[in-house]
Design an enzyme around this catalytic site. Structure first.
Site, PDB file in Angstrom:
ATOM      1  N   HIS A  47      -1.704  -2.370  11.645  1.00  0.00           N
ATOM      2  CA  HIS A  47      -2.737  -1.735  10.815  1.00  0.00           C
ATOM      3  C   HIS A  47      -3.119  -2.685   9.689  1.00  0.00           C
ATOM      4  CE1 HIS A  47      -4.790   1.867   9.194  1.00  0.00           C
ATOM      5  NE2 HIS A  47      -4.383   1.468   7.993  1.00  0.00           N
ATOM      6  N   HIS A  80      -8.709  -0.889   9.233  1.00  0.00           N
ATOM      7  CA  HIS A  80      -9.104   0.245   8.389  1.00  0.00           C
ATOM      8  C   HIS A  80      -9.965  -0.284   7.256  1.00  0.00           C
ATOM      9  CE1 HIS A  80      -7.468   3.634   5.521  1.00  0.00           C
ATOM     10  NE2 HIS A  80      -8.760   3.752   5.748  1.00  0.00           N
TER      11      HIS A  80
HETATM   12  C1  DX5 Z   1      -3.735   3.104   1.772  1.00  0.00           C
HETATM   13  C2  DX5 Z   1      -3.691   2.408   3.099  1.00  0.00           C
HETATM   14  C3  DX5 Z   1      -2.459   2.644   3.840  1.00  0.00           C
HETATM   15  C4  DX5 Z   1      -1.224   2.123   3.171  1.00  0.00           C
HETATM   16  C5  DX5 Z   1      -0.052   2.896   3.661  1.00  0.00           C
HETATM   17  O1  DX5 Z   1      -4.976   2.898   1.188  1.00  0.00           O
HETATM   18  O2  DX5 Z   1      -4.770   2.828   3.910  1.00  0.00           O
HETATM   19  O3  DX5 Z   1      -2.555   2.108   5.172  1.00  0.00           O
HETATM   20  O4  DX5 Z   1      -1.000   0.763   3.380  1.00  0.00           O
HETATM   21  O5  DX5 Z   1       1.052   2.513   2.918  1.00  0.00           O
HETATM   22  P1  DX5 Z   1       2.345   3.434   2.826  1.00  0.00           P
HETATM   23  O6  DX5 Z   1       2.840   3.637   4.208  1.00  0.00           O
HETATM   24  O7  DX5 Z   1       3.251   2.623   1.969  1.00  0.00           O
HETATM   25  O8  DX5 Z   1       1.908   4.723   2.182  1.00  0.00           O
HETATM   26 ZN    ZN Z   2      -4.780   2.219   6.075  1.00  0.00          ZN
END
Ligand code: DX5
Ligand code: ZN
Length: 238
Positions: A47, A80
């Site tokens: 991701h 993303h």
């Molecule tokens: C937040 C991102 C997430 C983030 C998740 O804006 O879209 O993908 O990296 O990180 P964790 O798993 O640490 O919440």
């Molecule tokens: Zn994300």
């Protein structure tokens, strides 16, 4: 440029619980090694969180980093886009090696056009929903969607706490998807504890940054989030 084909998944959405480590929590000085390491630890997708300092209050990295990593990994790249506008950059991410390109429903007035654009580039198209956005915001583009991403934190930063009030929305999106070939992905605050709540609500793909990259044993963390049912943890999908 074409991406390496996904090694395992011949159907969509892929069977079982998909774990997609978020590179945002990796050591940015060693991104190539970090990517290889989570692939060996059993990650299904990688991701990649793209932030512009405008749509979200943080800046991460862009297509040049994707392109550099593309040569190091056969994992599907789950991109993303937390950027607005998104459309002017979609081609760059497609060419850099994205496999899935996810745009936010809130990022602009032409979500449908963005999804068409992603599909026209031969990539899987996703729509992301902020915690404050209702499930219905994805309804009109479901026929163009390969993924729906439900945010369980407000986007911009890793390491935030899972928003339990989003579980009802995950279930609602699952019902909306029905029998369509759409992966339901959940992003933010996923840990072994919250993973099973998201899966119970209907998620099939889990993004996890901190819970993978900060874990002393990344393979064990991935296996724990995938749950006992999948039975393919630690096989190593490089
Ligand atoms: C937040 C991102 C997430 C983030 C998740 O804006 O879209 O993908 O990296 O990180 P964790 O798993 O640490 O919440
Ligand atoms: Zn994300």
């Amino acid at each position: 440029m074409t991406s390496p084909a996904p090694a395992r998944d011949t159907s969509w959405p892929p069977p079982g619980i998909i774990i997609a480590p978020s590179l945002l929590a990796a050591d940015f000085a060693r991104l190539g090694d970090e990517t290889a390491d989570v692939a060996a630890a059993g990650a299904d997708w990688l991701h990649l969180d793209i932030m512009d300092g405008h749509f979200v209050p943080n800046i991460s990295f862009g297509p040049a980093v994707l392109k550099a990593l593309r040569g190091r990994s056969g994992l599907p790249f789950d991109v993303h886009l937390m950027i607005a506008p998104a459309d002017p950059y979609i081609a760059a991410f497609a060419e850099a090696g994205a496999d899935h390109i996810i745009v936010h429903a809130e990022a602009g007035p032409h979500l449908h056009r963005s999804m068409q654009l992603i599909r026209s580039m031969g990539k899987r198209a996703g729509v992301a929903l902020n915690p404050g956005t209702p499930a219905e915001a994805a309804a009109a583009v479901l026929d163009l969607a390969d993924l729906v991403l439900v945010m369980t934190v407000n986007p911009g930063f890793g390491g935030q706490a899972f928003l339990h009030d989003q579980l009802a929305k995950i279930a609602q999106v699952r019902a909306m998807i029905g029998s369509r070939a759409i992966a339901l992905e959940v992003d933010g605050g996923i840990t072994p504890d919250t993973a099973h709540l998201a899966v119970q609500a209907g998620a099939g793909a889990l993004v996890a940054g901190t819970a993978v990259f900060a874990a002393p044993d990344r393979a064990a963390a991935i296996a724990a989030m995938r749950g006992p049912a999948a039975g393919r943890a630690s096989q190593g999908h490089a």
